[in-house]
Design a protein around this motif. Structure first.
Motif, PDB file in Angstrom:
ATOM      1  N   PRO A 304       0.840  -1.208   0.000  1.00 49.19           N
ATOM      2  CA  PRO A 304       0.000   0.000   0.000  1.00 49.19           C
ATOM      3  C   PRO A 304       0.872   1.254   0.000  1.00 49.19           C
ATOM      4  N   PRO A 305       0.469   2.300  -0.753  1.00 52.88           N
ATOM      5  CA  PRO A 305       1.325   3.496  -0.846  1.00 52.88           C
ATOM      6  C   PRO A 305       1.394   4.236   0.489  1.00 52.88           C
ATOM      7  N   PRO A 306       2.583   4.739   0.854  1.00 55.35           N
ATOM      8  CA  PRO A 306       2.708   5.466   2.119  1.00 55.35           C
ATOM      9  C   PRO A 306       1.941   6.788   2.098  1.00 55.35           C
ATOM     10  N   ALA A 307       1.911   7.464   0.942  1.00 51.56           N
ATOM     11  CA  ALA A 307       1.178   8.742   0.852  1.00 51.56           C
ATOM     12  C   ALA A 307       0.392   8.751  -0.450  1.00 51.56           C
ATOM     13  N   SER A 308      -0.836   8.288  -0.358  1.00 49.63           N
ATOM     14  CA  SER A 308      -1.644   8.150  -1.572  1.00 49.63           C
ATOM     15  C   SER A 308      -1.985   9.514  -2.172  1.00 49.63           C
ATOM     16  N   ARG A 309      -1.921   9.574  -3.519  1.00 50.87           N
ATOM     17  CA  ARG A 309      -2.336  10.792  -4.217  1.00 50.87           C
ATOM     18  C   ARG A 309      -3.665  10.554  -4.934  1.00 50.87           C
ATOM     19  N   ALA A 310      -4.476   9.680  -4.343  1.00 44.80           N
ATOM     20  CA  ALA A 310      -5.741   9.298  -4.987  1.00 44.80           C
ATOM     21  C   ALA A 310      -6.628  10.511  -5.278  1.00 44.80           C
ATOM     22  N   ALA A 311      -6.454  11.592  -4.524  1.00 48.10           N
ATOM     23  CA  ALA A 311      -7.293  12.785  -4.743  1.00 48.10           C
ATOM     24  C   ALA A 311      -7.066  13.363  -6.143  1.00 48.10           C
ATOM     25  N   GLU A 312      -5.919  13.056  -6.748  1.00 44.43           N
ATOM     26  CA  GLU A 312      -5.631  13.581  -8.098  1.00 44.43           C
ATOM     27  C   GLU A 312      -6.241  12.694  -9.190  1.00 44.43           C
ATOM     28  N   LEU A 313      -6.892  11.613  -8.753  1.00 42.01           N
ATOM     29  CA  LEU A 313      -7.571  10.730  -9.712  1.00 42.01           C
ATOM     30  C   LEU A 313      -9.039  11.132  -9.819  1.00 42.01           C
ATOM     31  N   PRO A 314      -9.706  10.922 -10.911  1.00 43.49           N
ATOM     32  CA  PRO A 314      -9.233  10.229 -12.110  1.00 43.49           C
ATOM     33  C   PRO A 314      -8.491  11.147 -13.096  1.00 43.49           C
ATOM     34  N   ASP A 315      -8.357  12.449 -12.746  1.00 44.92           N
ATOM     35  CA  ASP A 315      -7.847  13.402 -13.745  1.00 44.92           C
ATOM     36  C   ASP A 315      -6.492  12.989 -14.334  1.00 44.92           C
ATOM     37  N   GLN A 358     -16.329  18.420 -21.921  1.00 45.95           N
ATOM     38  CA  GLN A 358     -16.806  18.608 -20.540  1.00 45.95           C
ATOM     39  C   GLN A 358     -15.746  19.301 -19.676  1.00 45.95           C
ATOM     40  N   TYR A 359     -14.507  18.823 -19.757  1.00 43.48           N
ATOM     41  CA  TYR A 359     -13.429  19.452 -18.986  1.00 43.48           C
ATOM     42  C   TYR A 359     -13.114  20.846 -19.537  1.00 43.48           C
ATOM     43  N   GLY A 360     -13.164  20.942 -20.877  1.00 41.98           N
ATOM     44  CA  GLY A 360     -12.707  22.155 -21.570  1.00 41.98           C
ATOM     45  C   GLY A 360     -11.241  22.007 -21.924  1.00 41.98           C
ATOM     46  N   PRO A 361     -10.849  22.381 -23.169  1.00 47.44           N
ATOM     47  CA  PRO A 361      -9.463  22.193 -23.607  1.00 47.44           C
ATOM     48  C   PRO A 361      -8.442  22.854 -22.683  1.00 47.44           C
ATOM     49  N   ALA A 362      -8.769  24.022 -22.099  1.00 47.43           N
ATOM     50  CA  ALA A 362      -7.784  24.724 -21.270  1.00 47.43           C
ATOM     51  C   ALA A 362      -7.482  23.927 -19.997  1.00 47.43           C
ATOM     52  N   THR A 363      -8.498  23.341 -19.402  1.00 50.80           N
ATOM     53  CA  THR A 363      -8.304  22.551 -18.179  1.00 50.80           C
ATOM     54  C   THR A 363      -7.462  21.313 -18.477  1.00 50.80           C
ATOM     55  N   VAL A 364      -7.770  20.667 -19.598  1.00 51.90           N
ATOM     56  CA  VAL A 364      -7.018  19.453 -19.945  1.00 51.90           C
ATOM     57  C   VAL A 364      -5.563  19.826 -20.234  1.00 51.90           C
ATOM     58  N   LEU A 365      -5.376  20.936 -20.935  1.00 48.56           N
ATOM     59  CA  LEU A 365      -4.002  21.366 -21.235  1.00 48.56           C
ATOM     60  C   LEU A 365      -3.228  21.651 -19.942  1.00 48.56           C
ATOM     61  N   ALA A 366      -3.871  22.323 -18.999  1.00 51.60           N
ATOM     62  CA  ALA A 366      -3.187  22.637 -17.729  1.00 51.60           C
ATOM     63  C   ALA A 366      -2.801  21.340 -17.011  1.00 51.60           C
ATOM     64  N   GLY A 367      -3.708  20.389 -16.983  1.00 53.44           N
ATOM     65  CA  GLY A 367      -3.434  19.108 -16.321  1.00 53.44           C
ATOM     66  C   GLY A 367      -2.297  18.364 -17.008  1.00 53.44           C
ATOM     67  N   GLN A 368      -2.318  18.388 -18.328  1.00 54.64           N
ATOM     68  CA  GLN A 368      -1.294  17.664 -19.078  1.00 54.64           C
ATOM     69  C   GLN A 368       0.067  18.343 -18.924  1.00 54.64           C
ATOM     70  N   ARG A 369       0.066  19.670 -18.885  1.00 51.64           N
ATOM     71  CA  ARG A 369       1.339  20.397 -18.685  1.00 51.64           C
ATOM     72  C   ARG A 369       1.946  20.034 -17.337  1.00 51.64           C
ATOM     73  N   GLN A 370       1.093  19.914 -16.340  1.00 53.51           N
ATOM     74  CA  GLN A 370       1.578  19.569 -14.995  1.00 53.51           C
ATOM     75  C   GLN A 370       2.185  18.164 -14.990  1.00 53.51           C
ATOM     76  N   LEU A 371       1.503  17.254 -15.671  1.00 56.40           N
ATOM     77  CA  LEU A 371       1.992  15.881 -15.762  1.00 56.40           C
ATOM     78  C   LEU A 371       3.341  15.840 -16.472  1.00 56.40           C
ATOM     79  N   PHE A 372       3.449  16.620 -17.540  1.00 54.57           N
ATOM     80  CA  PHE A 372       4.689  16.660 -18.318  1.00 54.57           C
ATOM     81  C   PHE A 372       5.821  17.243 -17.471  1.00 54.57           C
TER      82      PHE A 372
END
Ligand code: NAD
Length: 406
Positions: A304-315, A358-372
């Motif tokens: 089991p993960p010591p510090a789960s980041r499940a709150a960032e899911l499912p995004d 539904q998310y809007g392209p700007a929101t998805v782009l921001a999320g993807q930039r963060q992931l990158f």
């Protein structure tokens, strides 16, 4: 079902080569729509297996009220079985569904090219081999095309139609027209590993394995977030157990071989589980343990993960998936409409371009930039199309216009 020799020449239109899981289903689909079908197998024993698959599948359709008993007999009466490949001599379409080996398929297509009428279309149901290589074994590559049916073929309506650099427009048009006569929904793409559906689905599943392996969240958190919050029919790890970890692994190997995108390299945990023989439901263990079809309380393969980041899911998972769909459109590989149809009909997943709206392209782009930024993975670089949509004066209108064009 009769032997091929009992029917006069000229009455057959469609030949199906290989009557295993897929070929028997494809033969049934054509016969159900009134086509005369020639089913060809390797030897008498395989032919008997094919005959039995056809009997059982059509009997199931009768039991479910999808087919009358009389209709079943008529359907089976339209399928002639044999082991002689020269029976393709009067067929206008040949669908190949033999075992997934390139040497087998190229040798077969060279023979089919020699035996089938010059104007006949030669189609392959391969899931992962190069259709370009199969076509190159013939002297008519312009009439060779991929028709990727889904399992079970009599039930699943989606068919991916794959054109190679050699396939002619006329072949594509004829294939679409034929598929519509058997009540299938064709979507189109080029000859890349995974086509549309597996390329998007399996890449997403692989990312889920990485998150689990790296302690981002527990297997239950990952799976539940995709079901409860993203509306997917199953969580990715449970789905991998169902598909078979070895099957997904093989698709990833082929994708990675072609793209060299590290995100397509099988996650190390996936490789380890396959090596350990934990193939999912079929071997009783994968990400979960199974007793028959029931999930047991056996702990997963990762602590089991010591510090789960499940709150960032499912995004986290959804953004990557939407970015992949945008990259596919951007490279002119498939249209948004075909991608949506493929994912909805092929996987019962929400349509990616609906979700993007539904998310809007700007929101998805921001999320993807963060992931990158966080991972520095080139495969997580935001797709140029996503950047452009987000930068438009009215991103929603730009997205709507893109979808209308497809
Ligand atoms: N099973 C799936 O879910 C699925 C889905 C989509 C596509 N496909 C593809 O469909 C094809 C067939 O897969 P399957 O699952 O039906 O395999 P299968 O093993 O159930 O059937 C293959 C059949 O081909 C026969 N065969 C082999 N060589 C032959 C030859 N030279 N001439 C005639 N028959 C021959 C075998 O006897 C066997 O009955 C593969 O290319 C596979 O990648 C499979």
């Amino acid at each position: 079902m009769a032997h091929i020799d009992e029917h006069p020449a000229g009455s057959a239109l469609v030949a199906v080569i290989g009557l295993g899981t897929m070929g028997a289903g494809i033969a049934e689909v054509f016969a159900r729509s009134g086509y005369r079908v020639r089913g060809i197998e390797n030897d008498a024993a395989a032919l008997e297996r094919g005959r039995s698959l056809l009997q059982k599948s059509t009997a199931r359709a009768v039991a479910r009220g999808k087919l009358e008993a009389e209709g079943q007999q008529q359907l089976l009466g339209r399928i002639d079985l044999g082991t002689d490949l020269s029976a393709v001599a009067d067929c206008s379409l040949v669908v190949e569904a033999v075992s997934e080996r390139l040497d087998l398929k190229t040798a077969l297509f060279a023979e089919l090219d020699r035996l089938a009428p010059p104007e006949a279309l030669l189609a392959t149901n391969t899931s992962s081999l190069s259709i370009t290589a199969i076509a190159a074994a013939t002297a008519r590559p312009e009439r060779v095309i991929g028709v990727h049916f889904f399992n079970p073929a009599p039930v699943q309506t989606l068919v991916e139609v794959i054109r190679t650099v050699s396939t002619s427009d006329d072949t594509v048009e004829r294939t679409y027209a034929i598929l519509r006569t058997i009540q299938k929904t064709p979507i189109g793409c080029g000859d890349r590993a995974g086509f549309v559906v597996n390329a998007l689905l399996i890449a997403y599943l692989n990312r889920a394995v990485r998150l689990y392996q790296d302690g981002f969240a527990s297997r239950e958190e990952i799976d539940q977030s995709m079901v409860d919050l993203a509306g997917y029919p199953m969580g990715p790890l449970a789905l991998l157990d169902l598909i078979g970890l070895d099957v997904a692994h093989a698709v990833l190997v082929r994708m990675y071989d072609e793209t060299r995108d590290r995100l397509h390299a099988p996650a190390p945990l996936l490789t380890q589980l396959v090596t350990a023989g934990r193939l999912g439901r079929k071997s009783g263990r994968g990400f979960y343990g199974y007793s028959g079809t029931d999930v047991t309380d056996e702990p997963g393969p990762v602590k089991p993960p010591p510090a789960s980041r499940a709150a960032e899911l499912p995004d986290t998972l959804v953004m990557g998936y939407l970015n992949d769909a945008c990259a596919m459109v951007q490279s002119n590989y498939a249209t948004p409409d075909d991608i949506d149809t493929g994912m909805v009909q092929g996987c019962r997943m929400p349509a990616p371009f609906d979700v993007l709206a539904q998310y809007g392209p700007a929101t998805v782009l921001a999320g993807q930039r963060q992931l990158f930024a966080e991972t520095a993975e080139p495969g997580h670089r935001p797709a140029l199309l996503l950047e452009r949509l987000a930068a438009a004066d009215d991103p929603q209108a730009a997205l709507a216009a893109l979808r209308t064009r497809s």
